[in-house]
Design a protein around this motif. Structure first.
Motif: not given
Length: 263
Positions: A21, A24-25
């Motif tokens: 995560d 991807s962030n």
């Protein structure tokens, strides 16, 4: 407060561990920052708008806006909504720390983890290739972080009030999705208030939304200066106290009317 800080630390560690995560962030934040910076550079170069601030400040504002938008995105509302619908909130009620402080600790932990693991890398990457500038003044540098913290608390208090509607309507995801769509405009993350018509900007300044993003960013780039800095931060503080107080009041009312599986 100690219990809330403990929850915040646990959430911070859990969020940092979610490496996929985080990556991807970071990618999302960098792409968004570049896209917004490129948009404003194009508008300036083609004289589509009348420049009211230097392009360097505008690019800096755009990058910070993308970072704040990314960092402030948490799953607290969906988590709380799910616990109300499934009845898991009963276990939260039995805890010594209040439900509001419990969720605030979760929110603060997620935001802090994303600020360290996502926000800092995005700013560093963008500053290598774009005209990212330092704070406009020493006062701006000092006040920026406290103002940003108040912005995060404002964001939480609004999310929490929406979540409380789940006591009556069970599902509030649609309301939050609608707010998420309008939030970049209302908070000034997408378009700074100085580009809006004066009447609209004046009206928004007295609402809590600009305090979430516009106020700390405008302080950083030097568009809010002098005594206006303290007036703006004062509005942030007042709205934060008012909305958190409303949240505590309506939580107590909601708990009294809570019905779980007909019981």
């Amino acid at each position: 407060i100690p219990a809330m800080l403990a929850i915040m630390r646990l959430t911070f560690r859990r969020t940092v561990v979610a490496r996929i995560d985080i990556v991807s962030n970071i990618i999302f934040g960098v792409v968004l920052g570049y896209a917004m910076a490129f948009l404003w550079q194009t508008l300036y170069e083609n004289e589509v708008i009348t420049p009211s601030v230097p392009i360097g400040r505008m690019v800096t504002y755009a990058i910070l806006g993308s970072v704040v938008t990314t960092v402030f995105q948490t799953g607290v509302l969906y988590e709380g909504n799910w616990r109300i619908r499934t009845g898991e909130i009963v276990f939260d009620i039995l805890r010594p720390v209040s439900w509001q402080l419990n969720l605030l600790g979760n929110f603060a932990g997620q935001v802090l983890a994303q600020a360290v693991a996502v926000g800092v890398p995005v700013v560093l990457i963008c500053s290598l290739f774009l005209d990212f500038q330092a704070p406009a003044s020493v006062v701006a540098a000092i006040v920026f972080i406290p103002s940003l913290i108040l912005g995060a608390l404002l964001g939480f208090s609004i999310i929490f009030l929406i979540m409380l509607l789940a006591f009556r309507y069970t599902q509030v995801g649609g309301i939050e999705s609608a707010l998420r769509g309008f939030r970049p405009l209302l908070t000034g993350a997408l378009i700074p208030l100085w580009f809006l018509p004066s009447g609209v900007a004046s009206a928004l300044e007295f609402l809590p939304f600009p305090g979430m993003t516009y106020t700390p960013l405008a302080i950083y780039v030097g568009e809010i200066t002098g005594v206006d800095i303290w007036l703006s931060v004062g509005r942030q503080l007042i709205w934060t106290v008012v909305l958190l107080t409303f949240g505590a009041y309506f939580t107590n009312r909601g708990m009294k009317k809570l019905s779980i599986q007909g019981g």
